[in-house]
Motif scaffolding. Structure first.
Motif, PDB file in Angstrom:
ATOM      1  N   PRO A 201      45.283  21.735  49.606  1.00 50.50           N
ATOM      2  CA  PRO A 201      45.791  20.978  50.758  1.00 50.50           C
ATOM      3  C   PRO A 201      46.832  21.771  51.532  1.00 50.50           C
ATOM      4  O   PRO A 201      47.565  22.592  50.967  1.00 50.50           O
ATOM      5  CB  PRO A 201      46.400  19.727  50.112  1.00 50.50           C
ATOM      6  CG  PRO A 201      45.721  19.593  48.795  1.00 50.50           C
ATOM      7  CD  PRO A 201      45.453  20.993  48.339  1.00 50.50           C
ATOM      8  N   LEU A 202      46.901  21.515  52.831  1.00 50.95           N
ATOM      9  CA  LEU A 202      47.786  22.297  53.692  1.00 50.95           C
ATOM     10  C   LEU A 202      49.238  22.194  53.267  1.00 50.95           C
ATOM     11  O   LEU A 202      50.004  23.149  53.416  1.00 50.95           O
ATOM     12  CB  LEU A 202      47.623  21.847  55.149  1.00 50.95           C
ATOM     13  CG  LEU A 202      46.221  22.045  55.736  1.00 50.95           C
ATOM     14  CD1 LEU A 202      46.181  21.558  57.170  1.00 50.95           C
ATOM     15  CD2 LEU A 202      45.796  23.504  55.663  1.00 50.95           C
ATOM     16  N   GLY A 203      49.648  21.032  52.741  1.00 46.78           N
ATOM     17  CA  GLY A 203      51.019  20.864  52.287  1.00 46.78           C
ATOM     18  C   GLY A 203      51.375  21.801  51.157  1.00 46.78           C
ATOM     19  O   GLY A 203      52.523  22.260  51.017  1.00 46.78           O
ATOM     20  N   MET A 204      50.368  22.152  50.310  1.00 45.13           N
ATOM     21  CA  MET A 204      50.595  23.076  49.200  1.00 45.13           C
ATOM     22  C   MET A 204      50.750  24.513  49.669  1.00 45.13           C
ATOM     23  O   MET A 204      51.367  25.353  49.012  1.00 45.13           O
ATOM     24  CB  MET A 204      49.426  22.993  48.208  1.00 45.13           C
ATOM     25  CG  MET A 204      49.363  21.705  47.418  1.00 45.13           C
ATOM     26  SD  MET A 204      47.875  21.636  46.398  1.00 45.13           S
ATOM     27  CE  MET A 204      48.030  23.132  45.418  1.00 45.13           C
ATOM     28  N   MET A 205      50.158  24.791  50.875  1.00 42.95           N
ATOM     29  CA  MET A 205      50.177  26.171  51.372  1.00 42.95           C
ATOM     30  C   MET A 205      51.160  26.367  52.508  1.00 42.95           C
ATOM     31  O   MET A 205      51.180  27.391  53.158  1.00 42.95           O
ATOM     32  CB  MET A 205      48.778  26.559  51.852  1.00 42.95           C
ATOM     33  CG  MET A 205      47.707  26.458  50.782  1.00 42.95           C
ATOM     34  SD  MET A 205      46.136  27.145  51.293  1.00 42.95           S
ATOM     35  CE  MET A 205      45.656  26.032  52.607  1.00 42.95           C
ATOM     36  N   GLY A 206      51.955  25.292  52.768  1.00 45.29           N
ATOM     37  CA  GLY A 206      52.906  25.392  53.867  1.00 45.29           C
ATOM     38  C   GLY A 206      52.261  25.478  55.225  1.00 45.29           C
ATOM     39  O   GLY A 206      52.867  25.907  56.196  1.00 45.29           O
ATOM     40  N   GLY A 207      50.969  25.086  55.292  1.00 43.13           N
ATOM     41  CA  GLY A 207      50.263  25.103  56.557  1.00 43.13           C
ATOM     42  C   GLY A 207      49.901  26.508  57.021  1.00 43.13           C
ATOM     43  O   GLY A 207      49.495  26.722  58.149  1.00 43.13           O
ATOM     44  N   LYS A 208      50.035  27.530  56.126  1.00 41.00           N
ATOM     45  CA  LYS A 208      49.741  28.901  56.513  1.00 41.00           C
ATOM     46  C   LYS A 208      48.442  29.378  55.853  1.00 41.00           C
ATOM     47  O   LYS A 208      48.137  28.999  54.736  1.00 41.00           O
ATOM     48  CB  LYS A 208      50.895  29.841  56.114  1.00 41.00           C
ATOM     49  CG  LYS A 208      52.208  29.493  56.795  1.00 41.00           C
ATOM     50  CD  LYS A 208      53.308  30.435  56.341  1.00 41.00           C
ATOM     51  CE  LYS A 208      54.626  30.103  57.027  1.00 41.00           C
ATOM     52  NZ  LYS A 208      55.716  30.978  56.595  1.00 41.00           N
ATOM     53  N   LYS A 209      47.730  30.199  56.579  1.00 35.69           N
ATOM     54  CA  LYS A 209      46.478  30.730  56.030  1.00 35.69           C
ATOM     55  C   LYS A 209      46.771  31.598  54.827  1.00 35.69           C
ATOM     56  O   LYS A 209      47.745  32.335  54.771  1.00 35.69           O
ATOM     57  CB  LYS A 209      45.746  31.559  57.097  1.00 35.69           C
ATOM     58  CG  LYS A 209      45.232  30.731  58.269  1.00 35.69           C
ATOM     59  CD  LYS A 209      44.454  31.613  59.226  1.00 35.69           C
ATOM     60  CE  LYS A 209      43.970  30.818  60.421  1.00 35.69           C
ATOM     61  NZ  LYS A 209      43.189  31.630  61.361  1.00 35.69           N
TER      62      LYS A 209
END
Length: 330
Positions: A321-329
């Motif tokens: 999920p994007l929250g786990m990746m800080g919204g970064k690719k």
């Protein structure tokens, strides 16, 4: 969530065609509370309308088949109800507005007769009582010169007025749940706004719930309490509307939000989601969105993710999920 009105549990609907079995929706679950508006969004072919038709038991068979699941409406499983019982429920307790009113209204009957017919069937009114109630519904949906429109045919009305007639017909029996399938698709933006304001005010006045199927995220922002995002026949994200818009967790949801034009930002080119919704006969291995996802990793191409809770009200079908990746690719 408010007191649950309808509880859709793990439904799977397929279409058996010459080329094979098409899994139109698979493992779809959702709940709608009383007086709540839940929006279902996603590209064409994601399963939104099939979900609505499954709830209404309007899947044409053959080729369609509801393979599994339950649709619990006020304690009754609609998938086990007789066809006679479903005819009592459709239009009375659950009503539906279809995408294109010109193909939903009978061109050979006046609009007044078509509203009266529903009232006579479901509420056992006399012809005179049905006429007066139908006329009252046309007034409630703000159709000009309603006495005249009662005696006119669908082709004599504009697109906006035909849609108002469909709303009047759907709401004539005071349903507990209104399913609105792209109710403003063929209308210009001014009429769209009028129809949405009308539906919202009637929801509050009549105390009904709305299941809103739409591509228009602007409508979702203004109308919905919760949002369900579908992709390739599955629910990929569900959250309260403000949470979803502020903190999308699925890359597909993020792509949908980024593709919406903004008045407060000048851009030379709109964002797009690369590729297209997959052919349901040839679904990709692993996550169904992985061929179009700029965040996809090796696990996404091998294993299919399940729905997981981000918090009590927010769930997502994604390994990263994007929250786990800080919204970064990655």
């Amino acid at each position: 969530m408010p007191d649950v009105l309808i509880d859709v549990r793990n439904i799977r609907t397929t279409f058996h065609i010459k080329e094979g079995v098409v899994p139109a929706i698979e493992g779809v679950s959702l709940q709608i509370g009383r007086q709540e508006t839940v929006a279902i969004v996603g590209e064409s072919g994601c399963g939104k309308s099939v979900t609505a038709l499954t709830i209404m038991r309007l899947i044409q068979s053959p080729p369609g088949r509801i393979e599994q699941g339950a649709v619990i409406f006020e304690g009754e499983d609609l998938l086990k109800a007789s066809e006679k019982r479903m005819r009592q429920i459709r239009g009375n307790d659950i009503a539906m507005i279809f995408q294109e009113p010109m193909t939903s209204l009978n061109p050979l009957l006046t609009v007044g007769f078509q509203i009266e017919e529903s009232l006579i069937l479901h509420q056992s009114l006399s012809k005179q009582e049905a006429y007066h109630k139908a006329l009252g519904m046309l007034k409630r949906v703000d159709i000009p010169a309603p006495e005249q429109r009662m005696h006119e045919y669908p082709h004599q009305l504009s697109g906006g007025m035909r849609q108002r007639v469909m709303i009047a017909m759907a709401l004539s029996c005071s349903p507990k749940l209104l399913i609105a399938d792209e109710p403003t698709t063929a209308l210009d933006v001014t009429i769209q706004a009028q129809i949405m304001i009308l539906m919202n005010s009637l929801r509050e006045e009549m105390g009904m719930a709305i299941m809103l199927i739409t591509h228009d995220l602007g409508v979702v922002a203004n109308m919905a309490d919760r949002v369900i995002v579908m992709y390739a026949g599955q629910v990929v994200e569900e959250a309260p509307v403000n949470d979803l818009f502020a903190h999308p967790q699925h890359p597909y949801t993020q792509g949908l939000l980024l593709s919406v034009p903004r008045l407060d930002a000048r851009v030379s080119k709109l964002n797009t989601i690369s590729g297209t919704v997959p052919n349901l006969l040839y679904l990709p291995r692993g996550c169904r969105f992985n061929p179009r996802c700029s965040y996809a990793q090796e696990r996404c191409q091998i294993e299919s993710p399940g729905l997981t809770q981000v918090n009590d009200a927010h769930s997502v079908r994604c390994w990263f999920p994007l929250g786990m990746m800080g919204g970064k690719k990655q």
